[in-house]
Design a protein around this motif. Structure first.
Motif, PDB file in Angstrom:
ATOM      1  N   GLU A 108       0.835  -1.219   0.000  1.00  0.00           N
ATOM      2  CA  GLU A 108       0.000   0.000   0.000  1.00  0.00           C
ATOM      3  C   GLU A 108       0.865   1.262   0.000  1.00  0.00           C
ATOM      4  O   GLU A 108       0.439   2.309  -0.455  1.00  0.00           O
ATOM      5  CB  GLU A 108      -1.010   0.003   1.154  1.00  0.00           C
ATOM      6  N   LEU A 114      -4.286   2.313  -3.596  1.00  0.00           N
ATOM      7  CA  LEU A 114      -4.509   1.221  -2.645  1.00  0.00           C
ATOM      8  C   LEU A 114      -4.435   1.761  -1.210  1.00  0.00           C
ATOM      9  O   LEU A 114      -5.198   1.337  -0.338  1.00  0.00           O
ATOM     10  CB  LEU A 114      -3.466   0.118  -2.845  1.00  0.00           C
ATOM     11  N   HIS A 115      -3.518   2.692  -0.995  1.00  0.00           N
ATOM     12  CA  HIS A 115      -3.395   3.319   0.325  1.00  0.00           C
ATOM     13  C   HIS A 115      -4.725   3.995   0.696  1.00  0.00           C
ATOM     14  O   HIS A 115      -5.225   3.832   1.808  1.00  0.00           O
ATOM     15  CB  HIS A 115      -2.262   4.344   0.285  1.00  0.00           C
ATOM     16  N   LEU A 117      -7.721   3.385  -0.557  1.00  0.00           N
ATOM     17  CA  LEU A 117      -8.774   2.363  -0.408  1.00  0.00           C
ATOM     18  C   LEU A 117      -8.671   1.682   0.956  1.00  0.00           C
ATOM     19  O   LEU A 117      -9.673   1.476   1.656  1.00  0.00           O
ATOM     20  CB  LEU A 117      -8.620   1.333  -1.536  1.00  0.00           C
ATOM     21  N   LEU A 118      -7.441   1.375   1.331  1.00  0.00           N
ATOM     22  CA  LEU A 118      -7.213   0.703   2.613  1.00  0.00           C
ATOM     23  C   LEU A 118      -7.572   1.611   3.783  1.00  0.00           C
ATOM     24  O   LEU A 118      -8.143   1.153   4.781  1.00  0.00           O
ATOM     25  CB  LEU A 118      -5.740   0.309   2.685  1.00  0.00           C
ATOM     26  N   PHE A 119      -7.246   2.881   3.650  1.00  0.00           N
ATOM     27  CA  PHE A 119      -7.568   3.831   4.718  1.00  0.00           C
ATOM     28  C   PHE A 119      -9.092   3.914   4.885  1.00  0.00           C
ATOM     29  O   PHE A 119      -9.605   3.928   6.002  1.00  0.00           O
ATOM     30  CB  PHE A 119      -6.991   5.207   4.374  1.00  0.00           C
TER      31      PHE A 119
END
Lengths: 142, 88
Positions: A108, A114-115, A117-119
């Motif tokens: 990520e 992706l960072h 989305l993950l957050f």
């Protein structure tokens, strides 16, 4: 009902916008630390407040929220996916130092979307953890 | 070709192959984590939008994390994950 939908939708939009903004924060900086935990506190606070309101509205109607009936096979699928991801993450640490790690944190870091989305997922999980009512044993439907 | 230029070509080749490994590893990792996120999202979508007997994430939290101590532990783990992934 409609106001709950509007509320949930606006909260989702705020989470997505915040996540896009947060993906620009650099790790090991005070901005990232304050930003991350500020967002965590905000999400927990909002979710606790909603839970409190929801419980108060229910208790004034005299109803106790029943425990949801969980299909074991369905829960096992959730657990299997989470276990596979956890095992992959641990094995990803064994990647040789000259190769890119396969862990979630390394990947990520390399991909900003992706960072973000993950957050957003992380904030949503926090919201669920804080919002779902806590039921003591013996209350509600088994 | 001099020995110095041979060495230069060899180093460049090693550098390129290492970059290829790093790049492919990143792609493999990205693909895996996207599949995991998609799988979890699909489960949540199936449980909310269809009659497939899969519980939502909220149902699982409400059912299995209903004890206050367990819930507090889960929130602590959640905070640690945020610290590890986004600020550490």
């Amino acid at each position: 009902m409609r106001s709950r939908r509007v509320r949930s939708l606006s909260f989702t939009v705020v989470i997505l916008l915040t996540s896009a903004w947060a993906s620009g924060w650099h790790r090991f900086t005070w901005g990232a630390r304050f930003g991350t935990f500020g967002c965590a506190l905000a999400v927990l606070g909002v979710a606790f407040l909603w839970r409190h309101r929801h419980m108060r509205a229910r208790s004034s109607g005299g109803a106790i929220a029943p425990l949801p009936i969980v299909n074991l096979a369905g829960a096992a699928i959730w657990l299997a996916i989470i276990l596979v991801a956890a095992v992959w993450d641990v094995l990803g640490l064994l990647t040789p130092p000259d190769q890119h790690h396969l862990t979630l944190s390394a990947i990520e870091l390399a991909y900003r979307p992706l960072h973000a989305l993950l957050f957003a997922c992380w904030l949503a999980i926090g919201c669920v953890l804080a919002y779902e009512p806590i039921r003591r044993k013996g209350r509600g439907r088994p | 070709m001099t020995s110095a230029s041979h060495l230069g070509v060899a180093l460049a080749t090693v550098g390129q192959s290492s970059a290829v490994v790093i790049g492919s590893n990143k792609l493999i990792g990205l693909a895996f984590w996207l599949v995991v996120l998609a799988a979890l999202g699909t489960l949540e979508g199936l449980s909310r939008l269809t009659r497939v007997p899969v519980p939502t994430a909220s149902d699982i939290v409400a059912r299995y994390l209903r004890h206050p101590v367990v819930r507090a532990g889960a929130i602590a783990v959640w905070l640690y994950a945020g610290w590890h992934l986004f600020s550490h």
